[in-house]
Design a protein around this motif. Structure first.
Motif, PDB file in Angstrom:
ATOM      1  N   CYS A  53       1.170   9.145  39.191  1.00 13.92           N
ATOM      2  CA  CYS A  53       0.726   7.834  38.721  1.00 13.92           C
ATOM      3  C   CYS A  53      -0.356   8.057  37.673  1.00 13.92           C
ATOM      4  N   LYS A  54       0.001   7.821  36.416  1.00 12.61           N
ATOM      5  CA  LYS A  54      -0.972   7.983  35.338  1.00 12.61           C
ATOM      6  C   LYS A  54      -0.511   7.169  34.140  1.00 12.61           C
ATOM      7  N   PRO A  55      -1.385   6.905  33.193  1.00 10.14           N
ATOM      8  CA  PRO A  55      -0.986   6.170  31.984  1.00 10.14           C
ATOM      9  C   PRO A  55       0.009   6.977  31.163  1.00 10.14           C
ATOM     10  N   SER A  56       0.834   6.269  30.410  1.00 10.32           N
ATOM     11  CA  SER A  56       1.820   6.944  29.565  1.00 10.32           C
ATOM     12  C   SER A  56       1.113   7.673  28.423  1.00 10.32           C
ATOM     13  N   ILE A  57       1.824   8.586  27.807  1.00  8.69           N
ATOM     14  CA  ILE A  57       1.284   9.352  26.682  1.00  8.69           C
ATOM     15  C   ILE A  57       0.924   8.422  25.534  1.00  8.69           C
ATOM     16  N   LYS A  58       1.752   7.394  25.316  1.00 10.22           N
ATOM     17  CA  LYS A  58       1.521   6.487  24.197  1.00 10.22           C
ATOM     18  C   LYS A  58       0.217   5.715  24.382  1.00 10.22           C
ATOM     19  N   ILE A  59      -0.025   5.177  25.568  1.00  7.26           N
ATOM     20  CA  ILE A  59      -1.263   4.422  25.788  1.00  7.26           C
ATOM     21  C   ILE A  59      -2.469   5.359  25.779  1.00  7.26           C
ATOM     22  N   GLN A  60      -2.298   6.587  26.224  1.00 13.55           N
ATOM     23  CA  GLN A  60      -3.402   7.558  26.155  1.00 13.55           C
ATOM     24  C   GLN A  60      -3.765   7.838  24.701  1.00 13.55           C
ATOM     25  N   THR A  61      -2.761   8.000  23.848  1.00 14.76           N
ATOM     26  CA  THR A  61      -3.012   8.267  22.437  1.00 14.76           C
ATOM     27  C   THR A  61      -3.720   7.097  21.785  1.00 14.76           C
ATOM     28  N   VAL A  62      -3.248   5.877  22.062  1.00 18.25           N
ATOM     29  CA  VAL A  62      -3.876   4.687  21.484  1.00 18.25           C
ATOM     30  C   VAL A  62      -5.309   4.539  21.993  1.00 18.25           C
ATOM     31  N   ALA A  63      -5.534   4.834  23.258  1.00 25.31           N
ATOM     32  CA  ALA A  63      -6.882   4.713  23.826  1.00 25.31           C
ATOM     33  C   ALA A  63      -7.844   5.713  23.187  1.00 25.31           C
ATOM     34  N   ARG A  64      -7.351   6.908  22.888  1.00 23.14           N
ATOM     35  CA  ARG A  64      -8.217   7.915  22.283  1.00 23.14           C
ATOM     36  C   ARG A  64      -8.546   7.583  20.822  1.00 23.14           C
ATOM     37  N   LYS A  65      -7.572   7.020  20.106  1.00 19.61           N
ATOM     38  CA  LYS A  65      -7.750   6.765  18.678  1.00 19.61           C
ATOM     39  C   LYS A  65      -8.352   5.397  18.376  1.00 19.61           C
ATOM     40  N   SER A  66      -8.362   4.487  19.351  1.00 21.80           N
ATOM     41  CA  SER A  66      -8.835   3.124  19.069  1.00 21.80           C
ATOM     42  C   SER A  66     -10.354   3.101  18.932  1.00 21.80           C
TER      43      SER A  66
END
Length: 113
Positions: A53-66
């Motif tokens: 259970c973890k966030p998807s790669i896409k949301i992790q990428t957006v969270a890091r770059k936002s």
């Protein structure tokens, strides 16, 4: 001619029996449901069971770059979705469902509101 119960039994007997599609299998009287179990990723049996259970790669990428919460919010709820919700809300609230009707009493006369 026949009672409702008899008619429903006859309808059930006349229904075609089709085989179930893959990956399902037909259960007979000999089979039991206890023979089937979901895969490890689909199980939830406590802290050690189930899939990761973890966030998807896409949301992790957006969270890091936002640079702020607005970008995260607009990633989860795109502007096109919010515009569509606004349009449909306006249509349902003010356009489609507003129909003026006259109510009739038991005598068939129009009631005054």
């Amino acid at each position: 001619i026949f009672s409702k119960r008899t008619q429903s039994k006859m309808k059930k007997m006349m229904e075609p029996v089709l085989p179930v599609h893959s990956p399902w299998r037909e259960l007979n009287d000999d089979d039991s449901c206890s023979t089937w179990s979901p895969g490890r990723n689909d199980q939830c049996i406590g802290p050690r069971g189930g899939g990761v259970c973890k966030p998807s790669i896409k949301i992790q990428t957006v969270a890091r770059k936002s640079r702020g919460l607005v970008e995260l919010f607009l990633f989860v709820f795109p502007l096109s979705l919010l515009e569509h919700i606004a349009t449909e809300t306006k249509r349902y609230a003010y356009t489609d469902w507003v129909i003026e009707r006259d109510c009739l009493d038991r005598d068939g006369l129009t009631l005054a509101n």
